[in-house]
Design a protein around this motif. Structure first.
Motif, PDB file in Angstrom:
ATOM      1  N   ALA A 168       8.793  39.027  -9.087  1.00 44.06           N
ATOM      2  CA  ALA A 168       9.135  38.042 -10.118  1.00 44.06           C
ATOM      3  C   ALA A 168      10.548  38.268 -10.637  1.00 44.06           C
ATOM      4  O   ALA A 168      11.315  37.312 -10.839  1.00 44.06           O
ATOM      5  CB  ALA A 168       8.130  38.121 -11.270  1.00 44.06           C
ATOM      6  N   SER A 169      10.900  39.513 -10.837  1.00 50.27           N
ATOM      7  CA  SER A 169      12.247  39.835 -11.304  1.00 50.27           C
ATOM      8  C   SER A 169      13.291  39.437 -10.269  1.00 50.27           C
ATOM      9  O   SER A 169      14.356  38.908 -10.612  1.00 50.27           O
ATOM     10  CB  SER A 169      12.337  41.333 -11.610  1.00 50.27           C
ATOM     11  N   GLN A 170      12.988  39.677  -9.009  1.00 54.19           N
ATOM     12  CA  GLN A 170      13.908  39.287  -7.936  1.00 54.19           C
ATOM     13  C   GLN A 170      14.106  37.774  -7.902  1.00 54.19           C
ATOM     14  O   GLN A 170      15.237  37.287  -7.815  1.00 54.19           O
ATOM     15  CB  GLN A 170      13.380  39.769  -6.582  1.00 54.19           C
ATOM     16  N   LEU A 171      13.018  37.044  -7.949  1.00 57.87           N
ATOM     17  CA  LEU A 171      13.122  35.592  -7.864  1.00 57.87           C
ATOM     18  C   LEU A 171      13.883  35.027  -9.055  1.00 57.87           C
ATOM     19  O   LEU A 171      14.702  34.106  -8.905  1.00 57.87           O
ATOM     20  CB  LEU A 171      11.731  34.961  -7.775  1.00 57.87           C
ATOM     21  N   ALA A 172      13.654  35.575 -10.237  1.00 55.76           N
ATOM     22  CA  ALA A 172      14.370  35.110 -11.422  1.00 55.76           C
ATOM     23  C   ALA A 172      15.876  35.350 -11.272  1.00 55.76           C
ATOM     24  O   ALA A 172      16.689  34.475 -11.598  1.00 55.76           O
ATOM     25  CB  ALA A 172      13.834  35.816 -12.664  1.00 55.76           C
ATOM     26  N   GLN A 181       2.076  32.394  -6.602  1.00 53.85           N
ATOM     27  CA  GLN A 181       1.850  32.666  -8.025  1.00 53.85           C
ATOM     28  C   GLN A 181       3.116  32.401  -8.839  1.00 53.85           C
ATOM     29  O   GLN A 181       3.060  31.844  -9.944  1.00 53.85           O
ATOM     30  CB  GLN A 181       1.406  34.119  -8.198  1.00 53.85           C
ATOM     31  N   LEU A 182       4.260  32.785  -8.267  1.00 50.31           N
ATOM     32  CA  LEU A 182       5.521  32.602  -8.991  1.00 50.31           C
ATOM     33  C   LEU A 182       5.937  31.135  -9.038  1.00 50.31           C
ATOM     34  O   LEU A 182       6.598  30.707  -9.996  1.00 50.31           O
ATOM     35  CB  LEU A 182       6.615  33.447  -8.344  1.00 50.31           C
ATOM     36  N   LEU A 183       5.543  30.357  -8.047  1.00 48.56           N
ATOM     37  CA  LEU A 183       5.822  28.926  -8.082  1.00 48.56           C
ATOM     38  C   LEU A 183       5.057  28.243  -9.213  1.00 48.56           C
ATOM     39  O   LEU A 183       5.478  27.213  -9.732  1.00 48.56           O
ATOM     40  CB  LEU A 183       5.454  28.279  -6.744  1.00 48.56           C
ATOM     41  N   ARG A 184       3.931  28.811  -9.589  1.00 43.29           N
ATOM     42  CA  ARG A 184       3.116  28.227 -10.657  1.00 43.29           C
ATOM     43  C   ARG A 184       3.500  28.765 -12.035  1.00 43.29           C
ATOM     44  O   ARG A 184       3.282  28.082 -13.047  1.00 43.29           O
ATOM     45  CB  ARG A 184       1.639  28.504 -10.392  1.00 43.29           C
ATOM     46  N   SER A 185       4.063  29.983 -12.086  1.00 45.55           N
ATOM     47  CA  SER A 185       4.243  30.618 -13.383  1.00 45.55           C
ATOM     48  C   SER A 185       5.690  30.868 -13.791  1.00 45.55           C
ATOM     49  O   SER A 185       5.975  31.044 -14.983  1.00 45.55           O
ATOM     50  CB  SER A 185       3.511  31.969 -13.404  1.00 45.55           C
ATOM     51  N   LEU A 186       6.606  30.881 -12.822  1.00 43.77           N
ATOM     52  CA  LEU A 186       7.961  31.334 -13.129  1.00 43.77           C
ATOM     53  C   LEU A 186       9.038  30.284 -12.902  1.00 43.77           C
ATOM     54  O   LEU A 186       9.956  30.138 -13.723  1.00 43.77           O
ATOM     55  CB  LEU A 186       8.289  32.589 -12.299  1.00 43.77           C
ATOM     56  N   VAL A 187       8.968  29.560 -11.798  1.00 47.85           N
ATOM     57  CA  VAL A 187      10.025  28.609 -11.450  1.00 47.85           C
ATOM     58  C   VAL A 187       9.415  27.243 -11.149  1.00 47.85           C
ATOM     59  O   VAL A 187       8.236  27.135 -10.829  1.00 47.85           O
ATOM     60  CB  VAL A 187      10.841  29.091 -10.221  1.00 47.85           C
ATOM     61  N   ASP A 188      10.251  26.239 -11.226  1.00 44.24           N
ATOM     62  CA  ASP A 188       9.838  24.891 -10.869  1.00 44.24           C
ATOM     63  C   ASP A 188       9.844  24.767  -9.347  1.00 44.24           C
ATOM     64  O   ASP A 188      10.855  25.042  -8.703  1.00 44.24           O
ATOM     65  CB  ASP A 188      10.803  23.879 -11.487  1.00 44.24           C
ATOM     66  N   ARG A 189       8.733  24.390  -8.782  1.00 44.89           N
ATOM     67  CA  ARG A 189       8.611  24.265  -7.323  1.00 44.89           C
ATOM     68  C   ARG A 189       9.745  23.433  -6.734  1.00 44.89           C
ATOM     69  O   ARG A 189      10.279  23.757  -5.661  1.00 44.89           O
ATOM     70  CB  ARG A 189       7.247  23.633  -6.983  1.00 44.89           C
ATOM     71  N   VAL A 234      13.763  25.691  -2.099  1.00 42.09           N
ATOM     72  CA  VAL A 234      13.470  25.296  -0.724  1.00 42.09           C
ATOM     73  C   VAL A 234      12.556  26.382  -0.168  1.00 42.09           C
ATOM     74  O   VAL A 234      12.988  27.511   0.097  1.00 42.09           O
ATOM     75  CB  VAL A 234      14.751  25.181   0.118  1.00 42.09           C
ATOM     76  N   VAL A 235      11.284  26.052  -0.029  1.00 34.13           N
ATOM     77  CA  VAL A 235      10.279  27.035   0.395  1.00 34.13           C
ATOM     78  C   VAL A 235      10.116  26.972   1.904  1.00 34.13           C
ATOM     79  O   VAL A 235       9.805  25.913   2.464  1.00 34.13           O
ATOM     80  CB  VAL A 235       8.933  26.769  -0.302  1.00 34.13           C
ATOM     81  N   ALA A 236      10.338  28.107   2.549  1.00 26.92           N
ATOM     82  CA  ALA A 236      10.235  28.193   4.007  1.00 26.92           C
ATOM     83  C   ALA A 236       9.227  29.260   4.382  1.00 26.92           C
ATOM     84  O   ALA A 236       9.190  30.341   3.779  1.00 26.92           O
ATOM     85  CB  ALA A 236      11.595  28.536   4.613  1.00 26.92           C
ATOM     86  N   THR A 237       8.412  28.954   5.378  1.00 31.22           N
ATOM     87  CA  THR A 237       7.502  29.965   5.903  1.00 31.22           C
ATOM     88  C   THR A 237       7.425  29.827   7.421  1.00 31.22           C
ATOM     89  O   THR A 237       8.032  28.921   8.006  1.00 31.22           O
ATOM     90  CB  THR A 237       6.112  29.881   5.240  1.00 31.22           C
ATOM     91  N   LYS A 238       6.682  30.746   8.042  1.00 25.36           N
ATOM     92  CA  LYS A 238       6.643  30.810   9.505  1.00 25.36           C
ATOM     93  C   LYS A 238       5.225  31.076   9.981  1.00 25.36           C
ATOM     94  O   LYS A 238       4.394  31.615   9.246  1.00 25.36           O
ATOM     95  CB  LYS A 238       7.567  31.938  10.004  1.00 25.36           C
ATOM     96  N   ALA A 239       4.972  30.706  11.246  1.00 23.09           N
ATOM     97  CA  ALA A 239       3.697  30.999  11.897  1.00 23.09           C
ATOM     98  C   ALA A 239       3.961  31.184  13.382  1.00 23.09           C
ATOM     99  O   ALA A 239       4.952  30.693  13.917  1.00 23.09           O
ATOM    100  CB  ALA A 239       2.699  29.865  11.664  1.00 23.09           C
ATOM    101  N   GLY A 282      -0.357  27.759  -2.580  1.00 19.80           N
ATOM    102  CA  GLY A 282      -0.828  26.857  -3.625  1.00 19.80           C
ATOM    103  C   GLY A 282      -0.040  25.567  -3.710  1.00 19.80           C
ATOM    104  O   GLY A 282       0.137  25.003  -4.789  1.00 19.80           O
ATOM    105  N   VAL A 283       0.443  25.085  -2.551  1.00 17.81           N
ATOM    106  CA  VAL A 283       1.235  23.855  -2.511  1.00 17.81           C
ATOM    107  C   VAL A 283       0.657  22.931  -1.441  1.00 17.81           C
ATOM    108  O   VAL A 283      -0.134  23.346  -0.588  1.00 17.81           O
ATOM    109  CB  VAL A 283       2.721  24.152  -2.189  1.00 17.81           C
ATOM    110  N   ASP A 284       1.049  21.653  -1.498  1.00 19.53           N
ATOM    111  CA  ASP A 284       0.565  20.728  -0.479  1.00 19.53           C
ATOM    112  C   ASP A 284       1.533  20.577   0.683  1.00 19.53           C
ATOM    113  O   ASP A 284       1.227  19.941   1.687  1.00 19.53           O
ATOM    114  CB  ASP A 284       0.235  19.362  -1.085  1.00 19.53           C
ATOM    115  N   HIS A 285       2.747  21.158   0.516  1.00 19.76           N
ATOM    116  CA  HIS A 285       3.703  21.119   1.625  1.00 19.76           C
ATOM    117  C   HIS A 285       4.744  22.218   1.441  1.00 19.76           C
ATOM    118  O   HIS A 285       4.958  22.714   0.328  1.00 19.76           O
ATOM    119  CB  HIS A 285       4.420  19.753   1.693  1.00 19.76           C
TER     120      HIS A 285
END
Length: 311
Positions: free
Chosen positions: A33-37, A64-72, A76-81, A107-110
Protein backbone atom coordinates in the motif's frame (compact mmCIF):
# COMPACT_ATOMS: atom_id res chain seq x y z
CA UNK A 1 5.73 11.58 -14.75
CA UNK A 2 5.73 11.43 -18.54
CA UNK A 3 2.95 9.37 -20.13
CA UNK A 4 3.74 7.45 -23.31
CA UNK A 5 1.64 5.83 -26.00
CA UNK A 6 1.54 2.03 -25.84
CA UNK A 7 2.11 0.66 -29.32
CA UNK A 8 -0.17 2.20 -31.93
CA UNK A 9 -3.07 2.21 -29.50
CA UNK A 10 -4.68 5.11 -27.69
CA UNK A 11 -3.58 3.76 -24.31
CA UNK A 12 -1.11 5.94 -22.41
CA UNK A 13 1.15 4.54 -19.69
CA UNK A 14 3.67 6.10 -17.33
CA UNK A 15 7.27 5.76 -18.45
CA UNK A 16 7.97 3.95 -15.19
CA UNK A 17 5.69 1.06 -14.33
CA UNK A 18 5.27 -0.54 -10.92
CA UNK A 19 6.08 -4.24 -10.87
CA UNK A 20 4.45 -6.30 -8.13
CA UNK A 21 6.25 -9.65 -8.28
CA UNK A 22 7.36 -9.31 -4.63
CA UNK A 23 3.88 -8.46 -3.34
CA UNK A 24 2.87 -11.35 -1.13
CA UNK A 25 6.38 -12.79 -1.33
CA UNK A 26 8.67 -10.48 0.61
CA UNK A 27 6.42 -7.42 0.49
CA UNK A 28 3.41 -7.50 2.81
CA UNK A 29 0.08 -5.72 2.13
CA UNK A 30 0.94 -2.69 4.24
CA UNK A 31 4.25 -2.16 2.45
CA UNK A 32 2.50 -2.71 -0.89
CA UNK A 33 0.00 0.00 0.00
CA UNK A 34 2.82 2.38 0.83
CA UNK A 35 4.52 1.59 -2.48
CA UNK A 36 1.39 2.16 -4.51
CA UNK A 37 0.67 5.45 -2.75
CA UNK A 38 4.21 6.69 -3.47
CA UNK A 39 3.98 5.57 -7.08
CA UNK A 40 0.66 7.31 -7.72
CA UNK A 41 1.87 10.45 -5.95
CA UNK A 42 4.82 10.55 -8.38
CA UNK A 43 2.45 10.39 -11.35
CA UNK A 44 2.78 6.69 -12.09
CA UNK A 45 -0.13 4.89 -13.74
CA UNK A 46 1.00 1.49 -15.03
CA UNK A 47 0.87 -1.33 -12.45
CA UNK A 48 1.90 -4.78 -13.65
CA UNK A 49 1.14 -8.11 -12.01
CA UNK A 50 0.56 -11.74 -13.05
CA UNK A 51 -1.53 -14.70 -12.00
CA UNK A 52 1.59 -16.62 -10.89
CA UNK A 53 3.10 -13.88 -8.72
CA UNK A 54 3.01 -15.31 -5.20
CA UNK A 55 0.43 -17.83 -6.48
CA UNK A 56 -2.12 -15.09 -7.05
CA UNK A 57 -1.53 -13.19 -3.81
CA UNK A 58 -0.02 -10.25 -5.71
CA UNK A 59 -3.27 -9.82 -7.64
CA UNK A 60 -5.32 -10.11 -4.44
CA UNK A 61 -3.28 -7.39 -2.72
CA UNK A 62 -3.60 -5.11 -5.73
CA UNK A 63 -7.34 -5.76 -5.82
CA UNK A 64 -7.68 -4.76 -2.18
CA UNK A 65 -5.79 -1.54 -2.84
CA UNK A 66 -7.97 -0.73 -5.85
CA UNK A 67 -10.95 -0.79 -3.50
CA UNK A 68 -9.41 0.98 -0.51
CA UNK A 69 -6.53 3.21 -1.58
CA UNK A 70 -6.70 4.47 -5.17
CA UNK A 71 -9.32 5.15 -7.79
CA UNK A 72 -9.39 2.23 -10.24
CA UNK A 73 -9.68 4.64 -13.16
CA UNK A 74 -6.42 6.36 -12.21
CA UNK A 75 -4.38 3.23 -12.95
CA UNK A 76 -3.56 1.15 -15.99
CA UNK A 77 -3.90 -2.36 -14.57
CA UNK A 78 -1.93 -5.05 -16.39
CA UNK A 79 -1.72 -8.74 -15.66
CA UNK A 80 -0.48 -11.90 -17.37
CA UNK A 81 -1.39 -15.55 -17.89
CA UNK A 82 0.23 -18.52 -19.60
CA UNK A 83 2.63 -19.94 -17.03
CA UNK A 84 1.77 -22.86 -14.78
CA UNK A 85 3.71 -24.98 -12.26
CA UNK A 86 4.13 -27.48 -15.11
CA UNK A 87 5.47 -24.98 -17.63
CA UNK A 88 3.85 -23.04 -20.49
CA UNK A 89 0.14 -23.17 -21.31
CA UNK A 90 -1.19 -20.60 -23.76
CA UNK A 91 -4.14 -22.74 -24.82
CA UNK A 92 -7.53 -21.12 -25.17
CA UNK A 93 -8.83 -23.25 -22.28
CA UNK A 94 -6.14 -22.19 -19.85
CA UNK A 95 -5.85 -18.53 -20.82
CA UNK A 96 -9.52 -17.62 -20.58
CA UNK A 97 -9.98 -19.53 -17.33
CA UNK A 98 -6.88 -17.84 -15.92
CA UNK A 99 -8.21 -14.42 -16.92
CA UNK A 100 -11.48 -15.05 -15.10
CA UNK A 101 -9.56 -16.05 -11.97
CA UNK A 102 -7.40 -12.92 -12.25
CA UNK A 103 -10.45 -10.68 -12.51
CA UNK A 104 -11.90 -12.36 -9.43
CA UNK A 105 -8.73 -11.84 -7.41
CA UNK A 106 -8.44 -8.23 -8.57
CA UNK A 107 -12.11 -7.59 -7.88
CA UNK A 108 -12.66 -5.89 -11.25
CA UNK A 109 -14.69 -6.66 -14.36
CA UNK A 110 -11.81 -5.90 -16.72
CA UNK A 111 -8.09 -5.18 -16.88
CA UNK A 112 -6.53 -2.59 -19.14
CA UNK A 113 -3.75 -4.79 -20.52
CA UNK A 114 -3.73 -8.60 -20.58
CA UNK A 115 -0.53 -10.32 -21.65
CA UNK A 116 0.49 -13.85 -22.63
CA UNK A 117 3.26 -14.49 -20.12
CA UNK A 118 5.48 -16.52 -22.46
CA UNK A 119 5.46 -18.21 -25.84
CA UNK A 120 3.99 -21.72 -25.71
CA UNK A 121 5.51 -23.86 -28.46
CA UNK A 122 2.84 -26.55 -28.00
CA UNK A 123 -0.11 -24.27 -28.78
CA UNK A 124 -0.72 -22.88 -32.29
CA UNK A 125 -0.48 -19.10 -32.59
CA UNK A 126 -3.97 -18.87 -33.98
CA UNK A 127 -5.44 -20.50 -30.87
CA UNK A 128 -3.59 -18.25 -28.43
CA UNK A 129 -4.37 -15.11 -30.38
CA UNK A 130 -8.03 -16.05 -30.80
CA UNK A 131 -8.24 -16.22 -27.00
CA UNK A 132 -6.88 -12.67 -26.84
CA UNK A 133 -9.48 -11.52 -29.35
CA UNK A 134 -12.23 -13.16 -27.32
CA UNK A 135 -11.02 -11.51 -24.12
CA UNK A 136 -11.29 -8.08 -25.75
CA UNK A 137 -14.63 -8.83 -27.44
CA UNK A 138 -16.10 -9.97 -24.13
CA UNK A 139 -14.95 -6.80 -22.36
CA UNK A 140 -12.63 -8.59 -19.96
CA UNK A 141 -9.61 -6.61 -21.19
CA UNK A 142 -9.20 -3.44 -23.19
CA UNK A 143 -5.81 -4.20 -24.80
CA UNK A 144 -3.62 -7.26 -25.27
CA UNK A 145 0.11 -7.88 -25.35
CA UNK A 146 2.71 -10.58 -24.99
CA UNK A 147 5.63 -11.14 -22.67
CA UNK A 148 9.05 -12.69 -23.16
CA UNK A 149 8.45 -13.14 -26.90
CA UNK A 150 11.55 -13.17 -29.07
CA UNK A 151 11.77 -11.24 -32.31
CA UNK A 152 10.34 -13.83 -34.68
CA UNK A 153 7.64 -14.78 -32.18
CA UNK A 154 6.56 -11.16 -31.79
CA UNK A 155 6.67 -10.57 -35.55
CA UNK A 156 4.53 -13.66 -36.17
CA UNK A 157 1.92 -12.72 -33.57
CA UNK A 158 1.77 -9.06 -34.58
CA UNK A 159 1.50 -9.88 -38.28
CA UNK A 160 -1.23 -12.47 -37.67
CA UNK A 161 -3.29 -9.90 -35.78
CA UNK A 162 -2.89 -7.30 -38.51
CA UNK A 163 -3.75 -9.73 -41.30
CA UNK A 164 -7.52 -9.61 -40.85
CA UNK A 165 -9.80 -6.70 -39.89
CA UNK A 166 -11.29 -6.96 -36.44
CA UNK A 167 -8.42 -8.74 -34.75
CA UNK A 168 -6.95 -6.99 -31.74
CA UNK A 169 -3.42 -5.66 -32.26
CA UNK A 170 -0.54 -6.68 -30.04
CA UNK A 171 0.37 -3.42 -28.32
CA UNK A 172 3.32 -4.53 -26.18
CA UNK A 173 5.99 -7.13 -25.53
CA UNK A 174 7.27 -7.27 -21.95
CA UNK A 175 10.91 -8.35 -22.02
CA UNK A 176 14.02 -8.24 -19.88
CA UNK A 177 16.10 -5.28 -21.02
CA UNK A 178 18.98 -3.48 -19.33
CA UNK A 179 22.63 -2.58 -19.78
CA UNK A 180 23.38 -6.13 -18.63
CA UNK A 181 20.83 -7.74 -20.96
CA UNK A 182 20.78 -6.26 -24.44
CA UNK A 183 20.02 -9.40 -26.45
CA UNK A 184 16.62 -7.91 -27.25
CA UNK A 185 18.32 -5.42 -29.56
CA UNK A 186 19.26 -8.15 -32.02
CA UNK A 187 15.71 -9.03 -33.09
CA UNK A 188 13.01 -8.17 -30.56
CA UNK A 189 13.39 -4.39 -30.49
CA UNK A 190 13.61 -4.18 -34.33
CA UNK A 191 10.50 -6.39 -34.56
CA UNK A 192 8.69 -4.11 -32.10
CA UNK A 193 9.64 -0.99 -34.03
CA UNK A 194 8.56 -2.54 -37.33
CA UNK A 195 5.22 -3.78 -36.00
CA UNK A 196 4.31 -0.72 -33.97
CA UNK A 197 4.56 -2.64 -30.72
CA UNK A 198 5.96 -1.09 -27.56
CA UNK A 199 8.50 -2.70 -25.26
CA UNK A 200 7.82 -2.92 -21.54
CA UNK A 201 11.25 -3.47 -20.00
CA UNK A 202 11.37 -5.69 -16.95
CA UNK A 203 14.40 -5.77 -14.65
CA UNK A 204 15.80 -2.51 -16.09
CA UNK A 205 18.33 -2.43 -13.24
CA UNK A 206 19.86 -5.76 -14.23
CA UNK A 207 18.17 -7.72 -11.43
CA UNK A 208 19.48 -5.09 -9.00
CA UNK A 209 23.12 -5.48 -9.99
CA UNK A 210 23.31 -2.11 -11.81
CA UNK A 211 22.56 -0.24 -8.58
CA UNK A 212 26.11 -1.11 -7.52
CA UNK A 213 25.02 -2.97 -4.41
CA UNK A 214 27.12 -6.04 -5.35
CA UNK A 215 30.37 -4.19 -6.18
CA UNK A 216 32.10 -5.31 -2.96
CA UNK A 217 30.19 -8.48 -2.16
CA UNK A 218 26.70 -9.82 -1.57
CA UNK A 219 24.68 -7.85 1.01
CA UNK A 220 22.88 -10.02 3.53
CA UNK A 221 19.51 -8.44 2.71
CA UNK A 222 19.86 -8.69 -1.09
CA UNK A 223 18.17 -11.06 -3.52
CA UNK A 224 21.45 -12.87 -4.17
CA UNK A 225 21.60 -13.78 -0.47
CA UNK A 226 18.24 -15.57 -0.62
CA UNK A 227 18.45 -19.24 -1.60
CA UNK A 228 15.45 -19.12 -3.90
CA UNK A 229 16.64 -16.02 -5.77
CA UNK A 230 20.38 -16.62 -5.82
CA UNK A 231 20.23 -18.20 -9.28
CA UNK A 232 18.21 -15.23 -10.55
CA UNK A 233 21.03 -12.77 -9.80
CA UNK A 234 24.07 -15.01 -10.31
CA UNK A 235 24.29 -14.64 -14.15
CA UNK A 236 25.02 -10.91 -13.70
CA UNK A 237 27.79 -11.20 -11.14
CA UNK A 238 30.59 -12.10 -13.56
CA UNK A 239 33.58 -10.16 -14.87
CA UNK A 240 31.84 -8.67 -17.92
CA UNK A 241 28.94 -7.45 -15.80
CA UNK A 242 31.39 -5.99 -13.31
CA UNK A 243 33.01 -3.86 -16.04
CA UNK A 244 29.60 -2.49 -17.03
CA UNK A 245 28.65 -1.77 -13.43
CA UNK A 246 31.90 0.12 -12.88
CA UNK A 247 31.27 2.19 -16.01
CA UNK A 248 27.78 3.04 -14.76
CA UNK A 249 29.25 4.05 -11.39
CA UNK A 250 31.84 6.25 -13.11
CA UNK A 251 29.12 7.97 -15.17
CA UNK A 252 27.03 8.45 -12.04
CA UNK A 253 29.95 10.08 -10.20
CA UNK A 254 30.51 12.45 -13.10
CA UNK A 255 26.85 13.44 -13.22
CA UNK A 256 26.41 13.67 -9.47
CA UNK A 257 23.65 11.06 -9.40
CA UNK A 258 23.30 7.42 -8.36
CA UNK A 259 24.21 4.40 -10.53
CA UNK A 260 20.53 3.47 -10.29
CA UNK A 261 19.55 6.72 -12.02
CA UNK A 262 22.03 6.20 -14.85
CA UNK A 263 21.02 2.59 -15.52
CA UNK A 264 17.32 3.42 -15.38
CA UNK A 265 17.57 6.43 -17.68
CA UNK A 266 19.54 4.41 -20.23
CA UNK A 267 16.89 1.72 -20.72
CA UNK A 268 13.85 3.95 -20.17
CA UNK A 269 14.74 6.10 -23.17
CA UNK A 270 15.75 3.33 -25.58
CA UNK A 271 13.85 3.07 -28.90
CA UNK A 272 10.50 1.25 -28.61
CA UNK A 273 10.49 1.33 -24.79
CA UNK A 274 7.21 2.74 -23.49
CA UNK A 275 7.82 1.95 -19.84
CA UNK A 276 10.50 0.49 -17.59
CA UNK A 277 8.97 -1.77 -14.95
CA UNK A 278 10.51 -1.34 -11.53
CA UNK A 279 9.88 -3.62 -8.59
CA UNK A 280 10.98 -3.07 -5.01
CA UNK A 281 10.72 -4.91 -1.73
CA UNK A 282 10.39 -1.69 0.25
CA UNK A 283 8.95 1.77 -0.22
CA UNK A 284 12.36 3.29 0.46
CA UNK A 285 13.78 1.39 -2.51
CA UNK A 286 10.89 2.48 -4.71
CA UNK A 287 11.22 6.14 -3.69
CA UNK A 288 14.89 6.04 -4.72
CA UNK A 289 13.81 4.81 -8.15
CA UNK A 290 11.10 7.45 -8.48
CA UNK A 291 13.51 10.23 -7.52
CA UNK A 292 15.94 8.97 -10.17
CA UNK A 293 13.39 9.38 -12.96
CA UNK A 294 14.29 13.03 -13.54
CA UNK A 295 17.62 12.19 -15.19
CA UNK A 296 18.11 12.36 -18.95
CA UNK A 297 21.51 11.05 -20.02
CA UNK A 298 23.79 13.29 -22.09
CA UNK A 299 24.51 11.79 -25.52
CA UNK A 300 28.20 11.27 -24.76
CA UNK A 301 27.39 9.26 -21.61
CA UNK A 302 24.81 7.18 -23.45
CA UNK A 303 27.28 6.47 -26.26
CA UNK A 304 29.97 5.40 -23.78
CA UNK A 305 27.58 3.04 -22.02
CA UNK A 306 26.47 1.66 -25.38
CA UNK A 307 30.08 0.83 -26.20
CA UNK A 308 30.99 -0.83 -22.92
CA UNK A 309 27.83 -2.98 -22.89
CA UNK A 310 27.65 -3.70 -26.61
CA UNK A 311 26.07 -7.05 -27.45
Amino acid sequence: MEQRQLGRSGLMVSRLGLGTMTWGDGTDPNEAASQLAAFVEAGGTLVDTADVYADGVSERILGQLLRSLVDRDDLVVATKAGLTPRGYDASRRHLLAALDRSLDRLGVDHVDLWQVHAHDPATPYEETLAALDEAVASGRTRYVGVSNYGGWQLATAATWQRAWPGRCPIVSDQIEYSLLQREAERETVPAALDSGTSVLAWSPLGRGVLTGKYRTGIPADSRAARDRLEEFVAPYLGEQSSRIVESVATAADGLGVTPLAVALAWVRDQPAVASALVGARTTAQLRAVLLADDLTLPDEIRDALDDVSDV
